[in-house]
Design an enzyme around this catalytic site. Structure first.
Site, PDB file in Angstrom:
ATOM      1  N   HIS A 141      12.287   5.509   5.592  1.00 57.60           N
ATOM      2  CA  HIS A 141      12.478   6.659   4.702  1.00 57.60           C
ATOM      3  C   HIS A 141      12.432   7.957   5.500  1.00 57.60           C
ATOM      4  O   HIS A 141      11.513   8.171   6.281  1.00 57.60           O
ATOM      5  CB  HIS A 141      11.367   6.715   3.646  1.00 57.60           C
ATOM      6  CG  HIS A 141      11.496   5.657   2.587  1.00 57.60           C
ATOM      7  ND1 HIS A 141      10.761   5.680   1.428  1.00 57.60           N
ATOM      8  CD2 HIS A 141      12.274   4.553   2.508  1.00 57.60           C
ATOM      9  CE1 HIS A 141      11.089   4.637   0.678  1.00 57.60           C
ATOM     10  NE2 HIS A 141      11.995   3.938   1.327  1.00 57.60           N
TER      11      HIS A 141
ATOM     12  N   TYR B 224       5.605  11.731  -5.316  1.00 54.30           N
ATOM     13  CA  TYR B 224       4.245  12.172  -5.606  1.00 54.30           C
ATOM     14  C   TYR B 224       4.353  13.190  -6.730  1.00 54.30           C
ATOM     15  O   TYR B 224       4.965  14.252  -6.541  1.00 54.30           O
ATOM     16  CB  TYR B 224       3.606  12.832  -4.382  1.00 54.30           C
ATOM     17  CG  TYR B 224       3.272  11.871  -3.259  1.00 54.30           C
ATOM     18  CD1 TYR B 224       4.236  11.424  -2.353  1.00 54.30           C
ATOM     19  CD2 TYR B 224       1.966  11.397  -3.092  1.00 54.30           C
ATOM     20  CE1 TYR B 224       3.916  10.554  -1.321  1.00 54.30           C
ATOM     21  CE2 TYR B 224       1.635  10.523  -2.059  1.00 54.30           C
ATOM     22  CZ  TYR B 224       2.616  10.101  -1.183  1.00 54.30           C
ATOM     23  OH  TYR B 224       2.300   9.236  -0.169  1.00 54.30           O
TER      24      TYR B 224
ATOM     25  N   PRO C  43      -6.216   7.596  -0.573  1.00 51.75           N
ATOM     26  CA  PRO C  43      -4.901   7.031  -0.238  1.00 51.75           C
ATOM     27  C   PRO C  43      -3.723   8.000  -0.330  1.00 51.75           C
ATOM     28  O   PRO C  43      -2.608   7.649   0.045  1.00 51.75           O
ATOM     29  CB  PRO C  43      -4.732   5.899  -1.262  1.00 51.75           C
ATOM     30  CG  PRO C  43      -5.623   6.270  -2.396  1.00 51.75           C
ATOM     31  CD  PRO C  43      -6.767   7.032  -1.805  1.00 51.75           C
TER      32      PRO C  43
ATOM     33  N   LYS D 119      -2.783   7.105   4.996  1.00 49.73           N
ATOM     34  CA  LYS D 119      -3.186   7.105   6.406  1.00 49.73           C
ATOM     35  C   LYS D 119      -4.085   5.933   6.825  1.00 49.73           C
ATOM     36  O   LYS D 119      -4.260   5.690   8.021  1.00 49.73           O
ATOM     37  CB  LYS D 119      -3.930   8.413   6.736  1.00 49.73           C
ATOM     38  CG  LYS D 119      -3.050   9.638   6.680  1.00 49.73           C
ATOM     39  CD  LYS D 119      -2.094   9.656   7.856  1.00 49.73           C
ATOM     40  CE  LYS D 119      -1.032  10.710   7.749  1.00 49.73           C
ATOM     41  NZ  LYS D 119       0.310  10.220   8.007  1.00 49.73           N
TER      42      LYS D 119
ATOM     43  N   TYR E 235       2.688  13.760   7.639  1.00 46.65           N
ATOM     44  CA  TYR E 235       3.023  12.547   6.880  1.00 46.65           C
ATOM     45  C   TYR E 235       3.626  11.473   7.789  1.00 46.65           C
ATOM     46  O   TYR E 235       3.268  10.299   7.699  1.00 46.65           O
ATOM     47  CB  TYR E 235       3.980  12.903   5.727  1.00 46.65           C
ATOM     48  CG  TYR E 235       3.993  11.845   4.650  1.00 46.65           C
ATOM     49  CD1 TYR E 235       3.041  11.836   3.636  1.00 46.65           C
ATOM     50  CD2 TYR E 235       4.944  10.824   4.667  1.00 46.65           C
ATOM     51  CE1 TYR E 235       3.028  10.856   2.670  1.00 46.65           C
ATOM     52  CE2 TYR E 235       4.942   9.835   3.695  1.00 46.65           C
ATOM     53  CZ  TYR E 235       3.982   9.860   2.699  1.00 46.65           C
ATOM     54  OH  TYR E 235       3.965   8.870   1.746  1.00 46.65           O
TER      55      TYR E 235
HETATM   56  C1  PHB Z   1       1.512   2.392  -1.535  1.00 47.67           C
HETATM   57  O1  PHB Z   1       2.705   2.072  -1.476  1.00 47.67           O
HETATM   58  O2  PHB Z   1       0.624   1.593  -1.863  1.00 47.67           O
HETATM   59  C2  PHB Z   1       1.146   3.790  -1.227  1.00 47.67           C
HETATM   60  C3  PHB Z   1       2.126   4.684  -0.831  1.00 47.67           C
HETATM   61  C4  PHB Z   1       1.790   5.985  -0.548  1.00 47.67           C
HETATM   62  C5  PHB Z   1       0.485   6.398  -0.682  1.00 47.67           C
HETATM   63  C6  PHB Z   1      -0.495   5.516  -1.055  1.00 47.67           C
HETATM   64  C7  PHB Z   1      -0.178   4.200  -1.337  1.00 47.67           C
HETATM   65  O3  PHB Z   1       0.184   7.694  -0.427  1.00 47.67           O
END
Ligand code: PHB
Ligand code: APR
Length: 399
Positions: free
Chosen positions: A72, A205, A298, A302, A390
């Site tokens: 991505h 997000y 989460p 990271k 990121y």
């Molecule tokens: C996930 O795909 O589980 C996931 C993706 C991004 C995050 C946290 C978890 O920031």
């Protein structure tokens, strides 16, 4: 039994360390409390920084990652009913993330270790660590446990505590030797795995007045979705319909054009959120790595990536020790790792603070969060800051 490095914990940190040591000609034995099946089936995160994906590829465990990993070049921040893309090509010098589930990373590492004759004890009971305290003492460090009912002892030069947040290594270090830095957040994430094609090509997000939501994925057929909830949310109060309803609401766009595809929910669970660091990450000949030493919320994805950078630093330091007798790299292990860890802690805390509802009555905070999101998605400097963190800050130089 004797070995050079005894590793407690066969999660991503322990397995990758064992793999990296093997490539440098250093023997290790892994002691894991659970079965291989259990470790592989545990549902965890799924975003690899470019540096983590490169490390796996360069060390020969990247074949399936190359085939199945989804590269991505951006993420979306959605707020006020609109999506805003952060473009990594423009903002992070062409670096990317790879969406590839941690379960598969772990399975690939198990395969590699077992194919190379690596020794792993599964379902080890009553694991304990001994004689690691004094780096100059004659007694060699030991890991004791029971496997298939039989008592076992592994004598080694060093112990790596890769046994996660609830493991036994960190609590085995005498009280007073460690300092804990911690923040617990007043919310958790309710996460689901659904047999539904992801409704977006990239992660979303979403900031919403009812709370944060995240759209992620595991494969072109499986979606991974989260909603902010209370830290002790009772999952039985969340039948599938209610979860989908909440996701539709929090992810909706104002123009009504974006559609969330539903599918059978195959797994659901609630996770609490905390930031946690222990310092130092070593005591005598015991080194802590991964979740045993630190936890991030989460939101920045990271956790696994920090575990990978810790064990890379540790493997290089141990390799240098065995090759030349140089001790300074192992002595500086904690210091080297903590520089990167604290930057990832800062980023994870910042993403978490920007995107979650902390107090529904605090109108000032909500205005401030919207201003921050507006700034991050409209300023080149600010989107670059998000993007470079990121995709992952550089791994620390080890010497
Ligand atoms: C996930 O795909 O589980 C996931 C993706 C991004 C995050 C946290 C978890 O920031
Ligand atoms: N003895 C042996 N093994 C143990 C013990 C013990 N007493 N306690 C725990 N373990 C094992 C767990 O069963 C697990 O397999 O240690 C392993 C630790 O793995 P993780 O918790 O996955 O931690 P780590 O390897 O540091 O991975 C980093 O990144 O994405 C995040 O939290 C996520 O797991 C992920 C982490």
């Amino acid at each position: 039994m004797r070995t050079q490095v005894g590793i407690v914990g066969g999660g991503p940190a322990g397995l990758l360390l064992s793999h990296l040591l093997h490539l440098r000609g250093i023997e290790s034995v892994v002691v894991e409390a659970r079965s291989r099946q259990y470790v592989e089936d545990r549902v965890r995160a799924g975003v690899l920084e470019q540096g983590t994906a490169d490390l796996l590829t360069e060390t020969g465990v990247g074949d399936r990652l190359k085939r199945e990993g989804m590269v991505h070049y951006g993420v979306e921040l959605r707020f006020g009913g609109r999506g805003h893309r952060i473009d990594f090509k423009e903002s992070a010098g062409g670096r990317a993330i790879v969406v590839y589930p941690q379960n598969k990373v772990v399975a690939d590492l198990f395969d590699a270790r077992l194919a190379a004759g690596g020794r792993i004890f599964f379902e080890a009971d009553d694991v304990s660590v001994h004689d690691f305290g004094d780096a100059s003492a004659q007694a060699r460090p030991k890991i004791r446990f029971r496997a298939s009912g039989q008592p076992q002892e592994i004598e080694c030069d060093f112990i790596a505590g890769c046994d996660g947040f609830h493991g036994i290594c960190r609590p085995s270090i005498p009280g007073g030797a460690l300092t804990v830095f911690e923040r617990i957040y007043p919310f958790g994430w309710l996460g689901i795995l659904a047999e539904a094609p992801p409704s977006s090509d990239e992660l979303i997000y979403a900031y919403h007045e009812r709370g944060f939501a995240l759209l992620s994925m595991r494969s072109p057929e499986i979606s991974r979705l989260y909603i902010q909830c209370t830290p002790d949310e009772d999952i039985s109060k969340w039948p599938d319909d209610r979860i989908w309803q909440e996701l539709h609401t929090r992810l909706a766009t104002a123009d009504g054009k974006w559609k969330l595809t539903e599918g059978p929910i195959v797994q659901k669970g609630v996770t609490g959120m905390r930031s946690f660091v222990v310092e130092p990450m070593q005591y005598g000949r015991l080194f802590l790595a991964g979740d045993a030493a630190h936890i991030v919320p989460p939101t920045g994805a990271k956790g696994l990536n920090l575990a990978a950078s810790d064990v890379l630093v540790l493997s290089r330091a141990l390799a240098e020790f065995y090759a030349s007798g140089r001790k300074d790299l192992i002595e500086n292990y904690s210091k080297t790792c903590l520089r990167r860890i604290w930057k990832a802690q800062r980023f994870s805390w910042w993403m978490t603070s920007m995107l979650h509802l902390f107090d529904a009555d605090n109108a000032f905070d909500r205005r401030r969060q919207i201003a921050e999101l507006d700034y991050v998605t409209s300023s080149r400097a600010a989107s670059q800051t998000l993007a470079e963190n990121y995709v992952g800050l550089p791994m620390e130089p080890v010497n």
